[in-house]
Design an enzyme around this catalytic site. Structure first.
Site, mmCIF file in Angstrom:
data_model
loop_
_atom_site.group_PDB
_atom_site.id
_atom_site.type_symbol
_atom_site.label_atom_id
_atom_site.label_comp_id
_atom_site.label_asym_id
_atom_site.label_seq_id
_atom_site.Cartn_x
_atom_site.Cartn_y
_atom_site.Cartn_z
ATOM 1 N N ASP A 185 -0.862 5.168 -9.767
ATOM 2 C CA ASP A 185 -1.864 5.697 -8.839
ATOM 3 C C ASP A 185 -1.375 6.907 -8.059
ATOM 4 O O ASP A 185 -2.141 7.824 -7.764
ATOM 5 C CB ASP A 185 -2.370 4.610 -7.895
ATOM 6 C CG ASP A 185 -1.274 3.926 -7.097
ATOM 7 O OD1 ASP A 185 -0.076 4.243 -7.270
ATOM 8 O OD2 ASP A 185 -1.613 3.045 -6.279
ATOM 9 N N MET A 204 1.412 0.807 -8.538
ATOM 10 C CA MET A 204 2.694 0.837 -9.230
ATOM 11 C C MET A 204 3.572 -0.349 -8.832
ATOM 12 O O MET A 204 3.291 -1.062 -7.866
ATOM 13 C CB MET A 204 3.419 2.149 -8.925
ATOM 14 C CG MET A 204 2.687 3.381 -9.435
ATOM 15 S SD MET A 204 3.448 4.941 -8.937
ATOM 16 C CE MET A 204 5.005 4.870 -9.836
ATOM 17 N N HIS A 205 4.636 -0.550 -9.592
ATOM 18 C CA HIS A 205 5.719 -1.497 -9.298
ATOM 19 C C HIS A 205 5.352 -2.968 -9.490
ATOM 20 O O HIS A 205 6.212 -3.833 -9.337
ATOM 21 C CB HIS A 205 6.252 -1.332 -7.866
ATOM 22 C CG HIS A 205 6.513 0.079 -7.456
ATOM 23 N ND1 HIS A 205 7.410 0.886 -8.110
ATOM 24 C CD2 HIS A 205 5.986 0.842 -6.450
ATOM 25 C CE1 HIS A 205 7.448 2.075 -7.527
ATOM 26 N NE2 HIS A 205 6.572 2.072 -6.522
#
Length: 487
Positions: free
Chosen positions: A236, A79-80
């Protein structure tokens, strides 16, 4: 019988699993990834490297088992990450990853200038989130920012290559700092704070929705039948939770992958920005979660192995054989900074209490204990919001260690469960989302907790012995926090 593929674009590797209708894993494959750190605080990977790794794991999967009965593919990913595409939908630069800390000043500015947004987007802005990275680009790489057409999360770049579609699911969008978590829609005010609007965003869909089909030429390469759908999937963290059935209020999972996190599923949006608990949309409709996110998990053990020139399995076996209770050596595991509860991208790792007698077994035990102490911080943060935490499932590579799970159970003073297939991680959760996208079944019918392999109960003696060491761990970070900042 239909079969399903789950693909997970992790930080250290791309993983794939092939799952049948009975949810048995028929085959799996993985391909390692490298991370570039060209400057202090920077962490990057090129999206093309992800695609090469995906192609490799699918080649291997096809060699292990025929893929002619595959009906759907689910995606999961770190992520991110900021995947920045130009008008030709090609990457303008390497992706800036979740553990990149360069945008700390921009995160602080977003929080100072827009103090009300944290309660809407789930958490105060932090350096690793996507939004501060776009603010950083505007200041430091204006040509890239000027050429930006769309910003994607890592797994969604793979969707684009596989299907030609621009889309993301709500759990991954939650980690951008641009999502109105309660409304499950883009937050126009948060986008505007970064000089953006919805035209820069992919379309939003629930994780159980089909977002397109695999391109015909790619399907032929892997022996896929025509029209294999690609589910929206999940970040995830959410995918890992779905894989072990953490989807209802009162269930929780501790993930020990490259990073670490503690996730508790919730039936409603329950933000608590002051404690730096992330309140995000889950990948299933009408569900949310709270999460304490730590930037350093099993990667600390890999780092220690490289430091002493031994493999992880050998070191863990040595530590387990020698374990006689808590050690006196303290390890601060903040090799890549920290989020919950410190929001400190400058935090760094440290060993405290070294003597001439300190050997590699003591170092490894201190690493195991230091990461476990960060989970104690995580438990306290989530429990303080009023969310009940009982037994906790454990997933990720670190969960394979009996000693680590024994330590963790006593440090957090809660039972730790390991489930069959828990080591398959987010890829297995992505395969479940692929099935839901195809069949439309009720999530509860597919996303149940797998059978329990074992249960680590907290040991009262160990729990009591670890309490003063946890207190020392916390005092040590507080004492040296300012010394981590650059001179």
């Amino acid at each position: 019988m239909a079969r399903f593929i789950g693909l997970d674009i992790g930080t250290s590797a791309v993983k794939a699993v092939l799952v049948d209708e009975a949810q048995a894993v028929l085959a799996e494959a993985a391909e390692p990834l490298a991370t570039e750190r060209p400057r202090p605080l920077w962490s990057e990977q090129h999206p093309d490297a992800w695609w090469r790794a995906v192609a490799t794991v699918l080649d291997r999967l096809a060699a292990l088992a025929p893929l002619a009965e595959v009906a759907a593919i689910g995606l999961s990913g770190q992520m991110h990450g900021a995947v920045l595409l130009g008008a030709d939908l090609k990457p303008l630069r390497p992706a800036i990853l979740w553990n990149d800390g360069r945008a700390f000043a921009e995160a602080a500015a977003l929080n100072a200038d827009h103090p009300g947004l944290a309660a809407i987007v789930g958490v105060p802005a932090m350096a690793g989130f996507t939004a501060p990275k776009l603010a950083w680009l505007a200041r430091h790489e204006p040509p890239v920012r000027a050429g930006l057409k769309v910003a994607l999360s890592p797994k969604d770049y793979l969707r684009l290559v596989l299907t030609g579609e621009l889309a993301t699911d709500l759990s991954d969008a939650a980690g951008t700092w641009w999502l109105d978590e309660a409304r499950r829609d883009w937050c126009d005010a948060a986008l505007a704070a970064c000089g953006l609007d919805r035209s820069f965003m992919p379309r939003l869909v629930e994780g159980t929705v089909a977002t397109g089909s695999v391109r015909a030429e790619l399907g032929r390469r892997w022996g896929l039948p025509p029209g294999v759908i690609v589910a929206a999937g999940a970040g995830d963290t959410a995918a890992g939770a779905i894989g072990v059935g953490v989807v209802a209020e009162g269930t929780a999972v501790a993930s020990l992958g490259t990073s670490a996190n503690l996730l508790a599923a919730t039936a409603c949006y329950r933000p608590d920005p002051g404690r730096l608990v992330h309140a995000f949309c889950h990948a299933l409709p009408g569900r949310w979660f709270q999460m304490a996110a730590m930037l350093n998990g099993a990667s600390c053990l890999s780092w220690a192995a490289s430091l002493v020139g031994a493999d992880v399995a050998t070191l863990v076996a040595e530590a387990e054989a020698a374990y006689a209770g808590p050690g006196d050596l303290v390890f601060l595991p903040y090799l890549a900074g920290e989020r919950t509860p410190h929001d400190d991208p400058h935090a760094r790792g440290a060993f405290f209490g070294l003597t001439a007698a300190s050997d590699r077994r003591a170092l490894v035990q201190a690493v195991l204990e230091g990461v476990a102490f960060t989970f104690a911080d995580a438990v306290d943060c989530i429990a303080a919001t009023g969310t009940p935490l009982g037994e906790i499932a454990a997933v990720g590579g670190g969960a394979r260690s009996d000693l680590w799970m024994r330590i963790l159970a006593s440090v957090v003073d809660r039972p730790i469960l390991r489930h069959r297939g828990g080591d398959k991680g987010p890829a297995f959760g992505a395969a479940r989302l692929a099935r839901l996208a195809l069949t439309g079944e009720a999530p509860e019918a597919v996303c149940a907790a797998p059978p329990i392999l074992d249960r680590m109960e907290p040991e009262p003696g160990l729990a009591a012995a670890y309490r003063p060491r946890l207190a020392r761990f916390r005092r040590l970070y507080a004492a040296v926090r300012e010394e981590f900042r650059p001179l």
